[in-house]
Design an enzyme around this catalytic site. Structure first.
Site, mmCIF file in Angstrom:
data_model
loop_
_atom_site.group_PDB
_atom_site.id
_atom_site.type_symbol
_atom_site.label_atom_id
_atom_site.label_comp_id
_atom_site.label_asym_id
_atom_site.label_seq_id
_atom_site.Cartn_x
_atom_site.Cartn_y
_atom_site.Cartn_z
ATOM 1 N N GLU A 202 -10.918 9.319 1.558
ATOM 2 C CA GLU A 202 -11.079 10.691 1.056
ATOM 3 C C GLU A 202 -12.411 10.842 0.321
ATOM 4 O OE1 GLU A 202 -6.227 11.217 0.672
ATOM 5 O OE2 GLU A 202 -7.404 10.699 -1.095
ATOM 6 N N VAL A 264 4.391 3.966 1.747
ATOM 7 C CA VAL A 264 4.686 5.386 1.504
ATOM 8 C C VAL A 264 4.841 5.621 -0.001
ATOM 9 C CG1 VAL A 264 6.281 7.294 1.935
ATOM 10 C CG2 VAL A 264 5.860 5.616 3.726
ATOM 11 N N ASP A 268 0.871 8.278 -4.755
ATOM 12 C CA ASP A 268 1.578 9.145 -5.715
ATOM 13 C C ASP A 268 2.085 8.320 -6.902
ATOM 14 O OD1 ASP A 268 1.233 11.256 -3.952
ATOM 15 O OD2 ASP A 268 3.149 10.892 -2.955
#
Ligand SMILES: Nc1ncnc2c1ncn2[C@@H]1O[C@H](COP(=O)(O)OP(=O)(O)OP(=O)(O)O)[C@@H](O)[C@H]1O
Ligand SMILES: [Mg+2]
Length: 320
Positions: A202, A264, A268
């Site tokens: 990113e 996963v 976060d």
């Protein structure tokens, strides 16, 4: 819970962190021996959990005992399902009603290869009025909110600069943390933000160049800081941990070596750990170590399961 009033909670003197999830999901995960075409695939136990960037951050904050209010967009049967799943977690959550149907996400582990197949269903498209309601909610959060976490993808219908708009709507004094990608990140960093958490890809996309090494990360992060709006850039590096860049300092926090089960929610969890530390009033360096430990702890959990506090504390000792 689940109403749409403003919210405030205090635990051990801490004001509630607010997380905002514009594109939440019901996360379903399962496993099967092989993923092959034209055959019925017998799946093992199915685990269903609340998901989407900000909701995962809220799950981690809740696990760490940090008071938080999770705002999310709620639509259709899947939205109702998500509300029930959130109720079961005990997270203080508030929803913004939308006409479309909340997103579903499926993760299938192929046991033979240990590879994960991740299926992201199309999410709802938000109308102008629904987007406006989100801005209103952000401008209405308690002025004492220390941190506002904007995390995850933007839903269909939201303009690329929507995170910047939400950040500008936040009460003065509330520090905004952004974790997103692509155009949402590129336009998001135009607002005044306390912290952004890109991963290395990113950051590369943001810089329009492939970031090659740590010096390069530092230079790209510094050029972002030099634009004036962002105060801290945390670049996550998967198994490599994360780097932190401020105007005066740059340092690397190495991740502990762990047994990999599923990535996963690693990003976060990292944000959740980081914000938990910050909300407790820790120095940035300690909060980042906590975030890196939380990301690593999540990697050891199967499917969409996130870190536990015990695992994080144990890994932190290893990192000392
Ligand atoms: N294989 C691994 N071993 C140890 N720690 C890991 C590993 N992968 C991720 N982590 C931890 O999780 C943090 C976040 O990981 P990563 O850089 O992959 O984030 P991300 O790409 O934003 O993830 P996401 O896909 O969840 O958004 C890392 O900084 C690190 O602390
Ligand atoms: Mg991420």
């Amino acid at each position: 819970m689940g109403d749409d009033t403003g919210a405030r909670g205090k635990l051990d003197g801490m004001d509630s962190v607010v997380t905002f999830t514009l594109n939440p999901a019901v996360d379903m995960s399962t496993s099967t021996a092989y993923v092959v075409g034209d055959r019925k695939l017998r799946c093992e136990t199915r685990v269903v959990e609340p998901g989407g960037g900000g909701i995962n951050v809220a799950r981690v904050l809740h696990e760490f005992g940090v008071p938080n209010v999770a705002w999310w967009t709620r639509g259709g049967d899947v939205g109702e399902r998500l509300a029930h799943l959130l109720d079961a977690t005990g997270i203080d959550h508030r929803s913004i009603p939308i006409g479309g149907e909340t997103r579903e996400h499926l993760t299938v582990l192929e046991r033979a290869s240990n590879r994960q197949f991740r299926f992201n269903m199309p999410g709802p498209s938000l109308s102008e009025a629904e987007l406006e309601a989100c801005v209103d909610r952000v401008s209405g959060i308690d002025p004492s909110t220390p941190y506002l976490v904007l995390s995850g993808s933007l839903p269909e219908g939201a303009p690329d600069d929507f995170y910047a708009r939400l950040a500008r709507a936040a009460p003065k004094g509330c520090k905004v943390i952004l974790d997103t990608s692509g155009a949402a990140l590129e336009r998001g960093v135009e607002a005044d933000l306390y912290l952004v958490k890109p991963n290395v890809n990113e950051l590369s996309a943001l810089a329009g160049t492939t970031v090659e090494d740590e010096e390069h990360i530092r230079d790209v992060a510094r050029s972002l800081l030099a634009r004036g709006g962002v105060q801290v850039v945390i670049t996550s590096l998967g198994a490599g941990g994360a780097t932190a860049t401020t105007r005066d300092e740059h340092w690397h926090v190495h991740a502990p070596t762990v047994r990999f089960r599923s990535a996963v929610g690693a990003g976060d969890s990292m944000v959740g750990g980081l914000v938990a530390g910050l909300a407790r009033g820790w120095p940035l360096s300690d909060a980042i170590r906590y975030g890196v430990a939380a990301g690593a702890a999540t990697v050891t959990r199967p499917g969409t399961q996130l870190c536990t506090r015990d695992d994080v504390e144990r890994l932190l000792e290893q990192m000392a």
